[in-house]
Design a protein around this motif. Structure first.
Motif, PDB file in Angstrom:
ATOM      1  N   ARG A   1       0.851  -1.103  -0.044  1.00  0.00           N
ATOM      2  CA  ARG A   1       0.029   0.083  -0.097  1.00  0.00           C
ATOM      3  C   ARG A   1       0.748   1.292   0.000  1.00  0.00           C
ATOM      4  N   LEU A   2       1.877   1.362   0.710  1.00  0.00           N
ATOM      5  CA  LEU A   2       3.034   2.251   0.868  1.00  0.00           C
ATOM      6  C   LEU A   2       3.382   2.834  -0.660  1.00  0.00           C
ATOM      7  N   ARG A   3       3.936   1.588  -1.345  1.00  0.00           N
ATOM      8  CA  ARG A   3       4.411   1.581  -2.691  1.00  0.00           C
ATOM      9  C   ARG A   3       3.654   2.248  -3.548  1.00  0.00           C
ATOM     10  N   ARG A   4       2.194   1.797  -3.594  1.00  0.00           N
ATOM     11  CA  ARG A   4       1.308   2.122  -4.154  1.00  0.00           C
ATOM     12  C   ARG A   4       0.798   3.611  -4.115  1.00  0.00           C
ATOM     13  N   THR A   5       0.870   4.063  -2.972  1.00  0.00           N
ATOM     14  CA  THR A   5       0.727   5.206  -2.455  1.00  0.00           C
ATOM     15  C   THR A   5       1.630   6.358  -2.910  1.00  0.00           C
ATOM     16  N   LEU A   6       2.704   5.755  -2.894  1.00  0.00           N
ATOM     17  CA  LEU A   6       3.854   6.771  -3.387  1.00  0.00           C
ATOM     18  C   LEU A   6       3.783   6.974  -4.990  1.00  0.00           C
ATOM     19  N   VAL A   7       3.577   5.759  -5.612  1.00  0.00           N
ATOM     20  CA  VAL A   7       3.405   6.089  -6.988  1.00  0.00           C
ATOM     21  C   VAL A   7       2.262   6.989  -7.588  1.00  0.00           C
ATOM     22  N   VAL A   8       1.051   6.739  -6.758  1.00  0.00           N
ATOM     23  CA  VAL A   8      -0.157   7.542  -7.090  1.00  0.00           C
ATOM     24  C   VAL A   8       0.560   9.064  -6.919  1.00  0.00           C
ATOM     25  N   GLY A   9       1.088   9.438  -5.794  1.00  0.00           N
ATOM     26  CA  GLY A   9       1.698  10.655  -5.479  1.00  0.00           C
ATOM     27  C   GLY A   9       2.580  11.333  -6.790  1.00  0.00           C
ATOM     28  N   GLN A  10       3.510  10.341  -7.118  1.00  0.00           N
ATOM     29  CA  GLN A  10       4.543  10.480  -8.237  1.00  0.00           C
ATOM     30  C   GLN A  10       3.661  11.060  -9.493  1.00  0.00           C
TER      31      GLN A  10
ATOM     32  N   THR B   1      -4.753   0.822 -12.130  1.00  0.00           N
ATOM     33  CA  THR B   1      -5.528   1.312 -10.904  1.00  0.00           C
ATOM     34  C   THR B   1      -4.634   2.596 -10.318  1.00  0.00           C
ATOM     35  N   LEU B   2      -3.414   2.018 -10.084  1.00  0.00           N
ATOM     36  CA  LEU B   2      -2.624   3.420  -9.594  1.00  0.00           C
ATOM     37  C   LEU B   2      -2.170   4.545 -10.467  1.00  0.00           C
ATOM     38  N   VAL B   3      -2.417   4.348 -11.838  1.00  0.00           N
ATOM     39  CA  VAL B   3      -2.261   5.509 -12.789  1.00  0.00           C
ATOM     40  C   VAL B   3      -3.492   6.149 -12.638  1.00  0.00           C
ATOM     41  N   ALA B   4      -4.696   5.714 -12.517  1.00  0.00           N
ATOM     42  CA  ALA B   4      -6.058   6.184 -12.413  1.00  0.00           C
ATOM     43  C   ALA B   4      -6.039   7.171 -11.224  1.00  0.00           C
ATOM     44  N   GLY B   5      -5.802   6.578 -10.235  1.00  0.00           N
ATOM     45  CA  GLY B   5      -5.662   7.410  -9.071  1.00  0.00           C
ATOM     46  C   GLY B   5      -4.924   8.454  -9.108  1.00  0.00           C
ATOM     47  N   GLY B   6      -3.742   8.439  -9.696  1.00  0.00           N
ATOM     48  CA  GLY B   6      -2.555   9.572  -9.674  1.00  0.00           C
ATOM     49  C   GLY B   6      -3.212  10.516 -10.606  1.00  0.00           C
ATOM     50  N   LEU B   7      -3.859  10.223 -11.574  1.00  0.00           N
ATOM     51  CA  LEU B   7      -4.278  11.139 -12.751  1.00  0.00           C
ATOM     52  C   LEU B   7      -5.434  12.181 -11.923  1.00  0.00           C
ATOM     53  N   LEU B   8      -6.418  11.487 -11.306  1.00  0.00           N
ATOM     54  CA  LEU B   8      -7.339  12.215 -10.684  1.00  0.00           C
ATOM     55  C   LEU B   8      -6.997  13.232  -9.535  1.00  0.00           C
ATOM     56  N   ALA B   9      -5.970  12.573  -8.664  1.00  0.00           N
ATOM     57  CA  ALA B   9      -5.287  13.455  -7.879  1.00  0.00           C
ATOM     58  C   ALA B   9      -4.744  14.551  -8.211  1.00  0.00           C
ATOM     59  N   GLY B  10      -3.867  14.306  -9.431  1.00  0.00           N
ATOM     60  CA  GLY B  10      -3.145  15.452 -10.176  1.00  0.00           C
ATOM     61  C   GLY B  10      -3.900  16.337 -10.719  1.00  0.00           C
ATOM     62  N   LEU B  11      -5.185  16.112 -11.341  1.00  0.00           N
ATOM     63  CA  LEU B  11      -6.171  17.146 -12.109  1.00  0.00           C
ATOM     64  C   LEU B  11      -6.420  17.801 -10.871  1.00  0.00           C
ATOM     65  N   ALA B  12      -6.887  17.440  -9.919  1.00  0.00           N
ATOM     66  CA  ALA B  12      -7.545  18.388  -8.845  1.00  0.00           C
ATOM     67  C   ALA B  12      -6.567  19.196  -8.475  1.00  0.00           C
ATOM     68  N   LEU B  13      -5.247  18.910  -8.195  1.00  0.00           N
ATOM     69  CA  LEU B  13      -3.996  19.706  -7.817  1.00  0.00           C
ATOM     70  C   LEU B  13      -3.661  20.687  -9.101  1.00  0.00           C
TER      71      LEU B  13
END
Length: 820
Positions: free
Chosen positions: A428-437, A751-763
């Protein structure tokens, strides 16, 4: 030392891992160092004793329609501050000027500052040679040279002190040279020399008419040195009282003028209100982008360390079984992280310093200014980089170390136990880091895209004039001693010769071409209109132009007429006609015909000016300015400095060498300045430079973020696939097809990519809104940029997911079953 030796041995043994981590950190820390170094070069304190005591005192008059350019004071107000402002031990004034310095008949352009007599003493400037004046000298004028000008033109010869020269044709003598560290008080511009403000009237006798003892003429920039223990807030309170007192004593000139006290670095490059508001934002926004890259780098290295920690579970278990405590294990891994970050930090610092120096040295500000940006070694930049590196080492080492130290020794020592699975929390930590990246990379790329799109759209905006095929050059015959008659003859003959060229359509002159640092303006007094109590009169930009100026520039006269050649025969004290722009007419005579209306410019002692024409609104100072009042006056006989503007029939750049030869034929000793096309000028500091810098910096940081995010996605998916090798083998043995394996691995990555894109669009949307607040041309709702960047990043991330998935799907069944 044992931890350090073991860390060195471990990093050397795993050289591929070490190289990847150091390169990643060098990118993040290098971006920080480069950006901080460039910000620091523009914002570092003045090289003066106790620079923290130096503040800028800026005027804020009501009714200022120039966008805050009326921040200066009169020479009389300077005296008031010097005599009556208690919080300051000294208040000094300076006024940048352009002239010419001639020695032995050879003249060169001379950027000098007319300064108050206490300028050097109040600032604490020491001489490198000779002495620095403390008062006016009369004739010959005492000149103090800038250090770089001294080295360039006199080879650093101390015997130059006492040399007779001529400044703008007037006799002068060099009395000293400022110390090397002092570059002047105009941001980014190192003055060639200095004269006393009272001596400026010796060089230019017309100054005696309008500058001295005239409280309405306000060209002086003020700096104050706070007394020890006095805060900016206390100084501001005292200045507020002084300005109120002056308004009561001199209601005709000082009413409606406030003054603000600002720490000097926050008032660069000029203390206008919008700059003071924007500087903290620019600093924080730039550092935020660099910090985002650093964060991505930390995430990437943390992922690498997590992967390495998983692979080291047996080693850690053995060490724990032999008696190593949890604290000992954590300390060892933090040491490795600190060593990695130290090497990456030093590498990043060296690269960042080189990049910032090379970048600044190649900046073209679109003007012949003696620019000096100090990118030499600075302890603050080094400490910033070192501190960031240490903090990075702690951040990237602590969490992986703690996780690794909690490993179950029995499970890790059991055959196969160390790679058969990976803890859910660690995954989960590694995936969270990838979403953040991914979200960080998307934000950086969107910001870069907005700057690039803004730059493209800005270059297509309607400037109000035709910038194509224009080339200009600035001249000043006074620099070589020409009188008024010879000056008029020179400009007339030069224009006649150029008009005969077959590849020239038209030619004219003006004082200040668009997007120029030669910015003029003054107060406006409309005939028959009473001044408003407690307010300064409205202000406007003012330019002097030749009779063919509007035709050359392609600016339509929408009402009335342009100037005629006869209008140029007037003197400064007898001019009668003016042309105003549409905004000026709408502001002062709404719903009325402005033709024939009259007004005073500068002050009421000047002659009344009759409006004979209305020109279309255009851009005058910066490309992203809003429409504002503007006045054109005819060039007059006693105005020496002019900019020659030529409209070419073909390529304007091809006319440059011919213009220079023609000028030298007429006046061999005439200094030539700012010979460039209008297209080149528009790329400068008053044109598109801020958008070009933003596009380059944000684009570079975005590219780094993209690389880091792609590597992070690939690393996590690849490692995740390797952990499931036996599972994949079993699935295939039970009948799973290649596409099933691909879907399994790709699904994890996407799944990681989709989460990162959504968070990135908001930011990204939030960052875009913030940008548009300070840079009006930035379109925060540019959905094309958001969509294109998101799609591109998604496609690249898909490739990064597909490669390890394809490799996992091709692993032979027996190899997978024997894995571990």
């Amino acid at each position: 030392m044992t931890d350090v030796r073991y860390a060195i041995r471990f990093l050397w043994t795993h050289r591929a891992f070490t190289a990847a981590a150091i390169l990643t950190l060098a990118i993040g820390l290098g971006a920080n160092t480069a950006l901080y170094g460039m910000l620091n070069s523009a914002l570092r304190p003045l090289a003066l004793p106790h620079p923290e005591q130096i503040v800028t005192i800026a005027a804020e008059p009501t009714g200022d329609e120039t966008g805050g350019f009326q921040f200066a004071f009169s020479t009389e107000q300077l005296k008031d501050f010097q005599e009556r402002a208690e919080p300051f031990s000294d208040v000094v004034g300076f006024m940048p000027r352009i002239g010419g310095l001639a020695i032995d008949g050879r003249a060169s352009q001379f950027w000098f500052a007319a300064v108050s007599g206490n300028y050097f003493g109040g600032l604490g400037v020491r001489p490198a040679a000779g002495t620095l004046f403390t008062s006016d000298s009369g004739s010959p004028v005492h000149v103090v040279l800038g250090y770089s000008f001294w080295m360039k033109n006199f080879g650093g010869d101390p015997n130059v002190v006492g040399t007779a020269v001529r400044v703008d044709g007037a006799p002068a003598v060099i009395t000293g040279v400022v110390e090397r560290s002092f570059r002047g008080t105009l941001t980014g511009v190192e003055m060639d020399g200095y004269i006393a403000i009272e001596d400026y009237g010796v060089l230019n006798p017309d100054v005696n008419r309008w500058l001295y003892r005239n409280r309405k003429a306000r060209p002086m920039n003020l700096l104050g040195r706070l007394r020890p223990g006095v805060s900016v807030e206390e100084a501001q309170a005292s200045v507020d009282v002084l300005m109120t007192t002056l308004a009561a004593e001199y209601p005709a000139s000082d009413q409606g003028i406030a003054a603000v006290v600002v720490p000097e670095p926050l008032a660069r490059p000029m203390p206008m209100r919008s700059v003071r508001e924007a500087v903290p934002f620019v600093r924080l926004f730039g550092l935020a982008l660099a910090a985002l890259v650093l964060l991505l780098a930390c995430m990437n290295v943390a992922n690498l360390l997590l992967v390495r920690a998983t692979a080291r579970q047996r080693e850690i278990a053995v060490r724990a079984a032999l008696g190593a405590s949890r604290g000992r294990l954590v300390r060892q891994m933090i040491t490795e992280g600190l060593l990695l970050s130290a090497i990456g930090g030093l590498t990043g610092y060296a690269v960042g310093q080189w990049v910032s120096g090379a970048y600044i040295s190649r900046l073209d500000l679109g003007a012949d200014l003696p620019l000096r940006f100090d990118t030499s070694f600075d302890l603050r930049v080094f400490l910033f980089s070192l501190g960031t590196a240490v903090l990075t080492g702690i951040v990237i080492g602590l969490w992986p170390a703690w996780r690794a130290s909690k490993a179950d020794a029995r499970a890790a020592l059991h055959d196969g136990g160390w790679t058969s699975s990976d803890g859910g929390g660690r995954q989960r930590l590694r995936r969270t880091l990838v979403v953040g990246q991914i979200s960080g990379a998307l934000t950086l790329l969107v910001v870069a895209g907005l700057f690039i799109r803004t730059l493209t759209s800005a270059q297509d905006i309607d400037l109000g004039f035709d910038a194509k095929k224009l080339i200009s050059v600035r001249l000043d015959p006074k620099q070589v001693g020409y009188d008024d008659d010879r000056t008029v003859e020179f400009y007339g003959e030069l224009q006649r010769r150029i008009r005969r060229w077959t590849d020239v359509e038209s030619v004219s002159v003006c004082l200040a071409p668009p997007m120029s640092y030669l910015i003029g303006g003054g107060s406006i007094y409309v005939e028959g209109r009473a001044e408003t109590a407690n307010r300064q009169p409205p202000a406007s930009f003012i330019n002097h132009v030749g009779h063919d100026y509007f035709a050359v520039m392609g600016i339509p006269i929408v009402r009335g007429r342009a100037f005629t050649e006869a209008d140029e025969g007037q003197l400064s004290t007898t001019r009668r006609f003016a042309i105003v722009n549409e905004s000026f007419a709408a502001t002062h005579w709404p719903g009325e015909d402005p033709i024939g209306k009259r007004f005073h410019a500068f002050n009421t002692s000047e002659p009344l000016l009759q409006v004979v024409g209305v020109a279309r609104d255009s851009k005058y100072v910066v490309v992203f300015e809003s429409q504002r009042p503007y006045v054109y006056l005819p060039v007059v006989r006693d105005m020496s400095i002019r900019t020659l503007i030529v409209r070419a029939a073909g390529n304007p750049a091809a006319l440059g060498p011919r213009l220079e030869r023609e000028i030298k034929t007429l006046a061999p000793d005439m200094p030539i300045a700012d010979l460039r096309t209008m297209t080149q000028s528009l790329q400068g500091v008053f044109g598109f430079l801020i958008f070009r810098i933003g596009a380059i910096q944000a684009g570079g940081l975005g590219l780094l973020g993209l690389i880091l995010a792609t590597v992070g996605v690939y690393g996590v998916v690849s490692f995740g696939a390797s952990l499931r090798t036996r599972e994949i083998g079993i699935r295939v043995a039970l009948g799973a097809q290649t596409r099933d394996v691909l879907r399994l691995i790709l699904g994890q990555g996407l799944t990681l990519v989709a989460g990162g894109l959504l968070a990135g669009l908001a930011l990204s949307i939030g960052m875009g809104q913030l940008l548009s607040h300070f840079l009006p041309l930035v379109n925060a709702s540019d959905w094309i940029t958001f969509a294109a960047v998101a799609a591109g990043l998604a496609a690249l991330a898909l490739v990064a997911c597909y490669l390890p998935a394809r490799r996992a799907a091709k692993v032979p069944v027996m190899t997978a079953l024997r894995y571990e």
